[in-house]
Scaffold this motif. Structure first.
Motif, short mmCIF file in Angstrom:
data_model
loop_
_atom_site.label_atom_id
_atom_site.label_comp_id
_atom_site.label_asym_id
_atom_site.label_seq_id
_atom_site.Cartn_x
_atom_site.Cartn_y
_atom_site.Cartn_z
N ASP A 2 0.82 -1.21 0.00
CA ASP A 2 0.00 0.00 0.00
C ASP A 2 0.86 1.26 0.00
OD1 ASP A 2 -2.37 -1.36 -0.08
OD2 ASP A 2 -2.66 -1.32 2.10
N ARG A 3 1.99 1.21 0.68
CA ARG A 3 2.87 2.37 0.74
C ARG A 3 3.43 2.70 -0.65
NH1 ARG A 3 7.06 2.80 5.53
NH2 ARG A 3 5.06 2.79 6.54
N PHE A 6 0.62 4.21 -2.69
CA PHE A 6 0.38 5.59 -2.28
C PHE A 6 1.42 6.51 -2.89
CE2 PHE A 6 1.03 9.20 0.55
CZ PHE A 6 -0.26 9.68 0.66
N ALA A 48 -2.35 14.74 -0.94
CA ALA A 48 -2.35 13.80 0.18
C ALA A 48 -3.74 13.64 0.79
CB ALA A 48 -1.37 14.26 1.25
N SER A 49 -4.58 14.65 0.68
CA SER A 49 -5.93 14.52 1.23
C SER A 49 -6.88 13.83 0.24
CB SER A 49 -6.49 15.89 1.62
OG SER A 49 -6.67 16.69 0.48
N PRO A 52 -6.23 9.16 -0.32
CA PRO A 52 -6.82 8.07 0.48
C PRO A 52 -8.17 7.57 -0.01
CG PRO A 52 -5.85 9.70 1.92
CD PRO A 52 -5.80 10.26 0.53
N PHE A 55 -8.10 4.31 -1.81
CA PHE A 55 -7.94 3.09 -1.03
C PHE A 55 -9.20 2.68 -0.28
CE2 PHE A 55 -3.65 4.72 -1.61
CZ PHE A 55 -2.99 3.58 -2.02
N MET A 56 -10.26 3.48 -0.38
CA MET A 56 -11.51 3.14 0.29
C MET A 56 -12.27 2.10 -0.52
SD MET A 56 -13.03 6.66 1.68
CE MET A 56 -12.28 7.52 3.01
#
Length: 57
Positions: A2-3, A6, A48-49, A52, A55-56
């Motif tokens: 995941d890192r 991202f 960055a906001s 995510p 990934f939901m």
């Protein structure tokens, strides 16, 4: 894993958010004050906001 995903999404989306942030500042939609973030910091925070949400689910 995941890192890595991202970081790849950040690398891919950062130029988009940088352009959007620059255009918004040029149009006067966002004011630049002494305590505001730099152009790059603001674009990084926006990316960055938003990332995510990928990934939901």
């Amino acid at each position: 894993m995941d890192r890595i995903e991202f970081r790849l999404l950040m690398l891919a989306s950062f130029p988009f958010f940088l352009c959007v942030t620059a255009i918004a500042r040029l149009r006067g939609e966002r004011t630049v004050s002494p305590e505001s973030l730099s152009l790059f910091a603001e674009a990084r925070a926006a990316a960055a906001s938003a990332i995510p949400f990928a990934f939901m689910g």
